[in-house]
Write a protein that holds these residues in place. Structure first.
Motif, mmCIF file in Angstrom:
data_model
loop_
_atom_site.group_PDB
_atom_site.id
_atom_site.type_symbol
_atom_site.label_atom_id
_atom_site.label_comp_id
_atom_site.label_asym_id
_atom_site.label_seq_id
_atom_site.Cartn_x
_atom_site.Cartn_y
_atom_site.Cartn_z
ATOM 1 N N ALA A 49 -75.943 61.914 73.986
ATOM 2 C CA ALA A 49 -76.134 63.209 73.327
ATOM 3 C C ALA A 49 -76.577 64.342 74.244
ATOM 4 O O ALA A 49 -76.219 65.489 74.018
ATOM 5 C CB ALA A 49 -77.154 63.058 72.200
ATOM 6 N N HIS A 50 -77.359 64.033 75.261
ATOM 7 C CA HIS A 50 -78.002 65.100 76.043
ATOM 8 C C HIS A 50 -77.846 64.881 77.543
ATOM 9 O O HIS A 50 -77.686 63.750 77.989
ATOM 10 C CB HIS A 50 -79.520 65.123 75.779
ATOM 11 C CG HIS A 50 -79.896 65.248 74.343
ATOM 12 N ND1 HIS A 50 -80.641 64.294 73.698
ATOM 13 C CD2 HIS A 50 -79.635 66.221 73.443
ATOM 14 C CE1 HIS A 50 -80.836 64.676 72.444
ATOM 15 N NE2 HIS A 50 -80.227 65.837 72.262
ATOM 16 N N PRO A 51 -78.000 65.980 78.327
ATOM 17 C CA PRO A 51 -78.202 65.813 79.758
ATOM 18 C C PRO A 51 -79.476 64.979 79.942
ATOM 19 O O PRO A 51 -80.478 65.299 79.290
ATOM 20 C CB PRO A 51 -78.434 67.246 80.261
ATOM 21 C CG PRO A 51 -77.818 68.122 79.225
ATOM 22 C CD PRO A 51 -78.001 67.414 77.914
ATOM 23 N N ASP A 52 -79.433 63.953 80.716
ATOM 24 C CA ASP A 52 -80.517 62.997 81.041
ATOM 25 C C ASP A 52 -80.449 61.718 80.207
ATOM 26 O O ASP A 52 -81.112 60.751 80.511
ATOM 27 C CB ASP A 52 -81.932 63.598 80.959
ATOM 28 C CG ASP A 52 -82.569 63.514 79.559
ATOM 29 O OD1 ASP A 52 -81.878 63.161 78.601
ATOM 30 O OD2 ASP A 52 -83.754 63.823 79.459
ATOM 31 N N ASP A 53 -79.650 61.688 79.123
ATOM 32 C CA ASP A 53 -79.486 60.442 78.361
ATOM 33 C C ASP A 53 -78.678 59.435 79.172
ATOM 34 O O ASP A 53 -78.778 58.232 78.952
ATOM 35 C CB ASP A 53 -78.687 60.683 77.060
ATOM 36 C CG ASP A 53 -79.486 61.406 76.003
ATOM 37 O OD1 ASP A 53 -80.718 61.480 76.137
ATOM 38 O OD2 ASP A 53 -78.862 61.897 75.040
ATOM 39 N N GLU A 54 -77.839 59.945 80.062
ATOM 40 C CA GLU A 54 -76.874 59.057 80.695
ATOM 41 C C GLU A 54 -77.554 58.105 81.670
ATOM 42 O O GLU A 54 -78.496 58.445 82.339
ATOM 43 C CB GLU A 54 -75.775 59.863 81.404
ATOM 44 C CG GLU A 54 -76.061 60.356 82.814
ATOM 45 C CD GLU A 54 -76.807 61.672 82.873
ATOM 46 O OE1 GLU A 54 -77.518 62.007 81.915
ATOM 47 O OE2 GLU A 54 -76.712 62.360 83.907
ATOM 48 N N HIS A 169 -79.832 63.224 67.206
ATOM 49 C CA HIS A 169 -78.667 63.508 68.060
ATOM 50 C C HIS A 169 -78.195 62.213 68.733
ATOM 51 O O HIS A 169 -76.999 62.002 68.921
ATOM 52 C CB HIS A 169 -79.025 64.501 69.176
ATOM 53 C CG HIS A 169 -79.437 65.853 68.684
ATOM 54 N ND1 HIS A 169 -79.797 66.860 69.536
ATOM 55 C CD2 HIS A 169 -79.542 66.368 67.442
ATOM 56 C CE1 HIS A 169 -80.112 67.944 68.834
ATOM 57 N NE2 HIS A 169 -79.970 67.668 67.568
ATOM 58 N N HIS A 170 -79.151 61.367 69.131
ATOM 59 C CA HIS A 170 -78.808 60.133 69.836
ATOM 60 C C HIS A 170 -77.969 59.224 68.934
ATOM 61 O O HIS A 170 -76.873 58.804 69.304
ATOM 62 C CB HIS A 170 -80.080 59.397 70.259
ATOM 63 C CG HIS A 170 -80.844 60.103 71.337
ATOM 64 N ND1 HIS A 170 -82.160 59.809 71.625
ATOM 65 C CD2 HIS A 170 -80.488 61.087 72.186
ATOM 66 C CE1 HIS A 170 -82.577 60.594 72.611
ATOM 67 N NE2 HIS A 170 -81.577 61.370 72.977
ATOM 68 N N THR A 171 -78.522 58.927 67.741
ATOM 69 C CA THR A 171 -77.797 58.031 66.836
ATOM 70 C C THR A 171 -76.441 58.644 66.478
ATOM 71 O O THR A 171 -75.440 57.942 66.401
ATOM 72 C CB THR A 171 -78.636 57.773 65.570
ATOM 73 O OG1 THR A 171 -79.971 57.479 65.977
ATOM 74 C CG2 THR A 171 -78.087 56.604 64.778
HETATM 75 ZN ZN LIG Z 1 -81.595 62.621 74.636
#
Ligand SMILES: [Zn+2]
Length: 843
Positions: A49-54, A169-171
């Motif tokens: 979902a976000h920059p840094d989740d990866e 956002h993640h789910t």
């Molecule tokens: Zn995130």
């Protein structure tokens, strides 16, 4: 974009991102690595979902160990977070984080993609997220990303089966990926996309699990792993001189605005992925097992493979140039394949390899950072062959403009350079992030040009194509036109060459609060991006407001200079919210945008054109007391906001705090997370409480419980426990439960209207336990959740008062939410109801 930046291969060693726009130099080991990647026809897409989740360890592993084409689809650009290195917030933070992701991919070897989803702030449930995002649109963007990238395998960062256990956002990212896995191959789904791409069925879908999702390492040890694959991502790459986790650490350290600078990790480490769809590979360590990733997977590929596998097996590290004739033969065969998807990708990779082994340096740059449409710009074309290979420049184009450089033979190590004049068409679009061109909704960006959806950034305006003749084989090589210069303290820097308007105007303050009827002098800063400009500037404003002069002339002699013009703006007598915007009139054109530059060492400089405007608010606000002492915590703009309504605010250096030094203040306010980040408060807490005991008012804004020092078990004079309770819906109902309390009556009567127009959230880290001395003032809750009463608490202490609040004043005041101002003014005025009230309404 990939063609322009040429980043797919051979960039592992180029960590100096100041030159991220500069040509890459490749060692024989880099070239060999690129050939190994050239010979792998498989791809993996990571989705979160976000920059840094990866998970950069897995992305780097797939890219550098498996040699796969690897992508990261981040649904959002991370606009909703905080910025630890500068002032950019909201959409500007999204621009910065986009560039940090691109910087990370330059290191781990991945590619970057996005959807139109906006990171609107914290969301507890995916149902809420998908409502705000416009599920249909964002699901379509995920489907499109899969159809265009055509991954063999997809890996979700998050679990689609556990809503509520993490950020909504993640789910949601996992839910959308799970649905898109099948829809991508359904011609009835999003049929319009099929005009520019084709359906695609990925083979396997995984969830990137870990012990964290099981609550503990012991639980994970016991878990059934029959559907899981396991990879050691700590492998060492002798050819690169680095291990996978070292590369991954450097990549994730690019997320500097999130404070992700970190130590490198080394040594064996396991990653687990759980199969959700598709067949389980026999080899439980190889995600591509059973999938044809050889040249045979494309029509006519077998013959190409025979040549290129040979180059890989017998690679000449001492003199890679010897492979040129063979590579040219492969290039010609590749031209004839009918598989357009792989053809485009592999031609680009092979072109990079051919220019690398020929020791070619090709660059096109200006000596000016920007120009205006309709102008011309000098562009320096440079080419150099550093080998005995016969290379001839057949022709050169910038976009479609033939710039008449023909049949130039590049002699070994003799630099060819020529300055050409680039005509910039008047209809050339200004440089700006494409997703910010139009006004979007809370959850989704508006992008009118559907070709751009999914791209990480706006394609560069000017691309040079050099048609190179290698012994009769013509290969077009592209380079973006960049701006190149030297900084004495930094060395050579390449950055994007930008197209901007001749002038732009902006306000110094984005929110102006009129606490009484007096007019304010509003400075408007005009910046010239062209020599000798003269025009007029007008102020656009709401009907209830008045301005002394509507239009004023201006002249600025030199490009780069600024001029400030003032307008006197008078507010209406009644409460009112409106916006003002400057309009520049120049040569028959109207310019309504302001120019924002984002400039950091770790990413290329970004210019962003945004609608130039400021919010103006006429408040009927009353206050008691004048002098406020403010102890800054992690950083907020509350002091400036309080000054706007007439308070005299002094920032207090924590080391100077004594009971006496605080006595002069009508109230002492602690900034957000002050107890989390200011160590000195350990020693000063007793003076702060003594100040309240002696008759002062102490206001503490939110702190997090997780980084609580033991010294702060009692930051309040009575028992108070901070929890993780938060109310994330900014429109959720608020009930005033202590109706008689002075906090909601003096000097401003607070009612339901004061909770309208809040942004992002109500508040966070509310206490959930407190002793009986405290009075809770408000009650609120998110949908389907229990009520919380800890958002605003007050307790008498000695002759004074102690207030603790998790309400998000740090977000509401800077954007001019009237009710938040009134409530804050009441907190500052506590205990002064028996003293005289300052009337602020003069009109
Ligand atoms: Zn995130």
């Amino acid at each position: 974009m990939r063609q322009i930046l040429g980043l797919i291969t051979c960039c592992l060693f180029v960590f100096n991102t100041l030159s991220s726009q500069a040509p890459k130099n490749s060692s024989p080991a880099d070239i060999f690595h690129s050939i190994e990647k050239l010979n792998f026809l498989g791809s993996a897409l990571y989705i979160a979902a976000h920059p840094d989740d990866e998970n950069t360890r897995l992305i780097s592993f797939l890219s550098n160990n498996n040699k796969a084409r690897t992508g990261y689809l981040s649904l959002t650009r991370g606009d909703g977070g905080q910025n630890l290195i500068g002032p950019e917030l909201r959409e500007l933070l999204g621009v910065l984080r986009t560039q940090e992701l691109l910087a990370a991919r330059r290191i781990d070897g991945g590619e970057q993609f996005f959807t139109r989803a906006n990171d609107f702030g914290y969301s507890k449930q995916p149902s809420e997220t998908l409502e705000i995002w416009n599920k249909e649109a964002i699901l379509g963007d995920v489907v499109k990303a899969i159809r265009k990238f055509k991954p063999d395998v997809i890996i979700n960062r998050f679990d689609h089966r556990t809503p509520g256990s993490t950020h909504g956002h993640h789910t949601s990212s996992a839910i959308l990926s799970f649905e898109a896995f099948d829809l991508a191959n359904d011609a009835n789904a999003y049929p319009n996309q099929l005009k520019t791409t084709s359906t695609w069925q990925p083979k396997r879908l995984f969830f990137n699990t870990s012990w964290w999702f099981y609550g503990s390492e012991e639980n994970f040890e016991k878990a059934d792993k029959s559907q899981m694959l396991n990879m050691d991502v700590g492998v060492y790459y002798p050819m690169l001189g680095m291990s996978n986790n070292e590369i991954a650490s450097i990549a994730s350290s690019q997320h500097l605005c999130q404070g992700f600078g970190r130590l490198s990790s080394r040594g064996s480490e396991n990653e687990y992925i759980e199969l959700l769809k598709g067949d389980l590979p026999e080899d439980k360590n190889n995600i591509f097992d059973g999938i044809d990733t050889s040249w045979s997977r494309i029509k006519g590929g077998k013959a190409i493979g025979e040549i290129l596998y040979g180059v890989q097996e017998n690679f000449n590290f001492k003199n890679p140039t010897t492979h040129l004739p063979t590579l040219l033969k492969a290039y010609q065969l590749l031209q004839k394949t009918t598989d357009d998807h792989w053809k485009e990708l592999k031609i680009e990779e092979l072109t990079n390899i051919i220019t690398s082994i020929s020791g070619l340096y090709l660059e096109t740059f200006t000596e000016t950072p920007y120009a205006n449409p309709g102008e011309t710009a000098d562009v320096q074309i440079q080419a150099l062959s550093r080998s005995t290979v016969n290379v001839k420049i057949k022709s050169v184009f910038i976009n479609s403009q033939d710039i008449a450089i023909n049949d130039i033979l590049l002699k070994n190590n003799e630099l060819f350079k020529e300055k050409v004049i680039l005509k910039i068409p008047t209809n050339t679009e200004f440089t700006s992030p494409y997703w910010l061109m139009e006004k979007g909704t809370l959850g989704t960006y508006t992008v009118n040009n559907s070709d751009l959806i999914g791209k990480p950034e706006t394609p560069r305006a000017f691309i040079t194509t050099l048609n190179l003749d290698f012994n009769g084989v013509i290969i077009p090589v592209t380079r973006a036109v960049v701006y190149k210069y030297a900084k004495p303290e930094k060395g050579e820097i390449s950055q994007p060459f930008e197209l901007i308007p001749e002038a732009t105007a902006s306000f110094a303050d984005k929110v102006l609060i009129f606490a009484d009827a007096s007019s304010k002098r509003i400075p408007v800063i005009i910046k010239a991006h062209h020599d000798s400009i003269s025009g007029t500037i007008e102020l656009k404003y709401g009907p209830e407001w008045q301005v002394d002069k509507v239009s004023q002339p201006f002249f600025i002699a030199k490009k780069g200079d600024e001029k400030t013009i003032y307008f006197n703006l008078s507010p209406p007598s009644l409460e009112n919210e409106s916006t003002i915007s400057p309009i520049i009139k120049l040569n028959g054109n109207e310019i309504t945008k302001e120019l924002v530059t984002i400039d950091y060492d770790h990413v290329p400089t970004q210019t962003v054109l945004l609608p130039s405007e400021a919010k103006v608010v006429r408040l009927n606000i009353q206050k008691a007391g004048d002098n406020i002492g403010y102890i800054m915590g992690a950083g907020d703009e509350v002091p400036t906001s309080l000054e706007q309504i007439g308070y005299n605010v002094q920032l207090i250096d924590p080391t100077t705090i004594t009971t006496e030094s605080l006595a002069k203040y009508d109230a002492v306010v602690l900034g957000i997370r002050a107890y989390n980040v200011v160590d000195e408060l350990k020693f000063k807490q007793r003076f702060i409480l003594d100040y309240a005991k002696n008759g002062g008012t102490v206001i503490v804004q939110y702190n997090t419980a997780s980084r609580w020092g033991s010294q702060f078990e009692n930051i309040a004079p009575y028992e108070l426990e901070i929890s993780r309770d938060r109310v994330t819906n900014e429109n959720s109902d608020v009930e005033i439960i202590a109706k008689e309390n002075s906090l909601v009556n003096f000097p401003n009567k607070i009612n339901q209207d004061d909770f309208k127009g809040w942004v992002q959230e109500r508040g966070l880290y509310f206490p959930n336990k407190w002793s009986s001395e405290f009075t809770p003032i408000l009650s609120m809750h998110d949908k389907d959740e229990e009520i919380t009463k800890g958002s605003l608490l007050i307790a008498p202490y000695g002759k004074g008062n102690y207030i603790y609040t998790g309400l998000s004043f740090f977000r509401e005041l800077p954007v001019g939410v009237p009710g938040a101002y009134k409530l804050f003014s009441n907190m500052l005025s506590v205990g002064k109801d028996k003293v005289e009230v300052k009337e602020n309404i003069k009109g």
